[in-house]
Write an enzyme that holds these catalytic residues in place. Structure first.
Site, mmCIF file in Angstrom:
data_model
loop_
_atom_site.group_PDB
_atom_site.id
_atom_site.type_symbol
_atom_site.label_atom_id
_atom_site.label_comp_id
_atom_site.label_asym_id
_atom_site.label_seq_id
_atom_site.Cartn_x
_atom_site.Cartn_y
_atom_site.Cartn_z
ATOM 1 N N ASP A 24 31.970 -0.704 67.107
ATOM 2 C CA ASP A 24 31.763 0.219 65.986
ATOM 3 C C ASP A 24 33.099 0.803 65.527
ATOM 4 O OD1 ASP A 24 30.235 1.542 64.089
ATOM 5 O OD2 ASP A 24 29.915 3.290 65.358
ATOM 6 N N GLY A 78 26.202 12.730 63.596
ATOM 7 C CA GLY A 78 25.775 11.335 63.565
ATOM 8 C C GLY A 78 24.406 11.211 64.178
ATOM 9 N N GLY A 79 24.025 9.957 64.524
ATOM 10 C CA GLY A 79 22.700 9.740 65.089
ATOM 11 C C GLY A 79 22.506 10.400 66.434
ATOM 12 N N LEU A 94 32.399 19.780 63.185
ATOM 13 C CA LEU A 94 33.376 18.794 62.715
ATOM 14 C C LEU A 94 32.718 17.582 62.094
ATOM 15 C CD1 LEU A 94 35.783 18.859 65.802
ATOM 16 C CD2 LEU A 94 36.149 19.965 63.588
ATOM 17 N N LYS A 110 30.746 17.384 71.727
ATOM 18 C CA LYS A 110 29.679 16.566 71.154
ATOM 19 C C LYS A 110 28.357 17.022 71.783
ATOM 20 C CE LYS A 110 30.297 12.159 70.348
ATOM 21 N NZ LYS A 110 30.421 10.682 70.472
ATOM 22 N N VAL A 166 29.118 17.360 66.342
ATOM 23 C CA VAL A 166 30.377 17.613 67.044
ATOM 24 C C VAL A 166 30.953 18.926 66.530
ATOM 25 C CG1 VAL A 166 32.697 16.775 67.543
ATOM 26 C CG2 VAL A 166 30.823 15.146 67.302
#
Length: 661
Positions: A524, A408-409, A405, A427, A413
């Site tokens: 964030d 990121g860092g 999906l 995740k 996911v």
């Protein structure tokens, strides 16, 4: 009859029912129409109808109740620390608190009825749970509604733990209270009188564990009692109805949340309208339903297991308290012990105040007497050990790229589908990501403690060697940015949907900032971290960067603002063209206005989230005029053609921005 100075209480002889001619010495409320007893002296040794009785102070300075034959029916014992002589002039007085006290002439109290309670806790009465390692006080219910003799139900501390209090049915546990407080005070409002408050004080030290209730001035009569059926009731007098109002009663669902009623590895689910027994995750009913207890679907294999999170749980009984452990150490303590079936970690008290005393709780056998209730503030996260299986691997097709999906860092996911058809989002932490590990830990600690319809729900976790997974509810419409920044889908996001998303995000932030057990700043928040369910309801996600703030820390830095359009009265230019003709411009302008108020330079000038929510939902709320922020994007909007990146300096602060011209 002896009446207190203010007329609130009376001491005298009474017969609780017309059919019962036996007499008792007791204390009751004097100024209300319903005769309500709060203390009985000779509850198991009544005075016969054919006899008279005398209450007197003896030569050894004790209150003595005796009948006409000289038989002692009840007597007091002076405090062990009291030294009484014949010249001390002992006297008895009934206070307006309902406390009968025996005092010396210098007003030193040598005995009080508050130290020898029957079935009732009155305001300012100190209920001593434990003293120097021993159970101190015990409240015992009446035998029946008209029989004050010792009944079958009682209320006292746990002889094996400093954290629990029980209602006992004879010698068996009937209901369990958990009090993790060290020293705390909490306040609550009566249901029928919003100007009156009750405060519960809990003190739990090495030598002493007690609780006490106090009430605000001009409050109605208030009492806590255990009745003959085993119900623990908090009650206040309603003068308009001339009756007692039950503000709270435990157990709430007899037969479900009473002690161990759902059997081993079962729990009482209080989240639905009709409470029922359910099995813990990874377990199945032993019999035809969960009330007989549950068993594992797969037996544990040491080293081949993982933990799932059961949120909002009343932790089970018979735990081992391990001191001086932080969250990671508590996790490791259970992970490396193959006999450990579950663990929980809390640094919060039952009242929601920070006590800064983390507690690691471990279980090594059956889990019994648990329940789940999203409304309860003492609920915790239970980390439950289950055997590894192919549920997650199969659900994601071995983490195939077609199920990815996003990334990121922290890692990637994936979408997954469990055997029962339930869709999940997984995740997966990148094994080489130090930043990801910190964010993984942050989400595990934070999100599992949060429950709100506008926050994404964490379903479980897997920690096994280098493999670390977080399992969330799957939201089919994915993230908000997929709609806003995609020309093929932005038209499907009409203004009504957008405005509902704005309000939902605001309510989620209000919960984080003010209403949750911890003050949390997300740090964030952006369109890609706003997920949308099947009905386009927003849920805030990705708490890896979030911080827990203290009471005086409430701001984060905002670096970019669009400002000139609003200043020049050209708010229409800010509106997405796909909704310009169909939207409510007044609502759009209100949202822009509120947004600019939230990024003002002075934190004191920014509105609280409670005020933001009120402004969004109330047309009549005033909107203060925002001031120009330091950080804003200088836009030249005469042309829609993009320019190259350039450096701008505003108030000696350098920014790199993308401008339109």
């Amino acid at each position: 009859m002896l009446i207190s100075k203010g007329g609130d209480f009376a001491l005298g002889f009474f017969s609780p029912a017309t059919s019962n001619q036996s007499l008792f010495l007791g204390i009751w409320y004097h100024n209300i129409s319903e005769r309500t007893y709060v203390w009985v002296a000779n509850r198991d040794d009544p005075i016969a109808a054919s006899s008279s009785a005398t209450l007197s102070i003896s030569n050894n300075s004790a209150l003595v109740l005796s009948d006409s034959k000289g038989r002692t029916l009840w007597t007091t014992m002076a405090s062990p620390n009291s030294i009484v002589t014949e010249d001390d002039g002992v006297y008895a007085v009934l206070l307006d608190s309902g406390n009968l006290v025996l005092r010396l002439s210098n007003n030193t109290t040598i005995w009080q009825s508050f130290d020898q309670p029957t079935d009732t806790i009155l305001p300012n009465m100190k209920f001593l749970v434990r003293s120097y390692g021993q159970v101190a006080m015990r409240f015992i219910a009446w035998k029946g509604p008209d029989d004050p003799s010792t009944g079958d139900f009682s209320f006292s501390g746990d002889p094996t733990s400093n954290f629990q209090i029980f209602i006992w049915h004879e010698t068996r546990p009937y209901y369990r209270f958990i009090l993790f407080d060290s020293v705390s005070v909490s306040g609550a409002t009566y249901l029928h009188n919003s100007t009156s408050f009750v405060y519960k004080t809990v003190v739990n030290t090495k030598d002493e564990f007690y609780l006490k209730y106090t009430i605000s001035d001009d409050s109605p009569y208030t009492r806590v009692m255990i009745d003959y059926m085993g119900n623990f009731r908090f009650m206040s007098w309603n003068s308009s109805l001339s009756s007692w109002t039950v503000a709270n009663q435990l157990p709430r669902a007899p037969g479900c949340d009473t002690y161990g009623s759902c059997g081993p590895f079962g729990y009482c689910d209080l989240t639905s309208a009709v409470p029922s027994c359910q099995c813990l995750d990874g377990f199945e009913p032993v019999g035809s339903n969960s009330s007989s207890g549950c068993r594992r679907k797969q037996q544990l294999r040491c080293g081949d297991d993982h933990f799932v999170i059961m949120s909002r749980m009343k932790v089970p009984d018979k735990f081992l308290h391990v001191q001086n452990r932080n969250f990671d150490e508590c996790t490791d303590e259970c992970t490396r012990n193959c006999s450990c079936t579950a663990y929980a970690y809390t640094n919060l008290t039952a009242t929601g105040t920070m006590s800064n005393q983390p507690r690691c709780l471990l279980w090594t056998g059956e889990l019994a007497d648990a329940w789940r209730d999203i409304r309860n503030t003492i609920a915790e996260n239970l980390y439950l050990r289950l055997a590894d299986s192919t549920d997650i691997t199969a659900a994601t097709d071995s983490f195939h790229d077609t199920n990815m999906l996003g990334k990121g860092g922290f890692g990637k996911v994936y979408k997954g589908t469990l055997e029962d058809g339930k869709e999940i989002a997984v995740k997966r932490l990148s094994k080489c990501s130090e930043q990801g590990m910190e964010q993984f830990r942050n989400e595990l600690v934070l999100i599992a403690k949060l429950q709100h319809k506008n926050l994404v729900r964490l379903l479980g976790c897997c920690i096994h060697g280098d493999e670390k997974l977080l399992i969330y509810e799957y939201l089919p419409n994915k993230s908000l940015d997929k709609f806003l920044f995609n020309h093929t889908t932005e038209a499907t996001l009409d203004w009504l949907t957008r405005f509902n998303i704005i309000k939902g995000v605001a309510r989620g932030l209000l919960y984080l900032h003010q209403d949750s057990r911890m003050k949390i700043i997300h740090r964030d928040l952006k369109a890609s971290n706003i997920l949308l369910d099947g009905e386009m309801n927003p849920k805030i996600s990705d708490f890896g960067m979030a911080r827990i703030f203290g009471g005086n820390e409430q701001q984060e830095s905002t670096r970019r603002v669009a400002w000139n359009l609003w200043k020049d009265g050209r708010q229409r230019d800010f509106v997405d063209k796909s909704i310009l003709e169909s939207c409510s411009l007044s609502e759009v302008f209100k949202c822009i206005h509120i947004g600019l108020m939230c990024v003002q330079d002075s934190p004191n000038a920014r509105p609280l989230m409670s005020f933001v929510v009120s402004m969004l939902e109330n047309e009549d709320m005033p909107h203060p005029i925002p001031t120009q922020p330091i950080y804003f994007v200088q836009r030249h909007y005469e042309s829609e053609e993009p320019r190259e990146y350039s450096d701008k300096s505003v108030n000696n602060v350098s920014l790199t921005i993308l401008e339109g011209r």
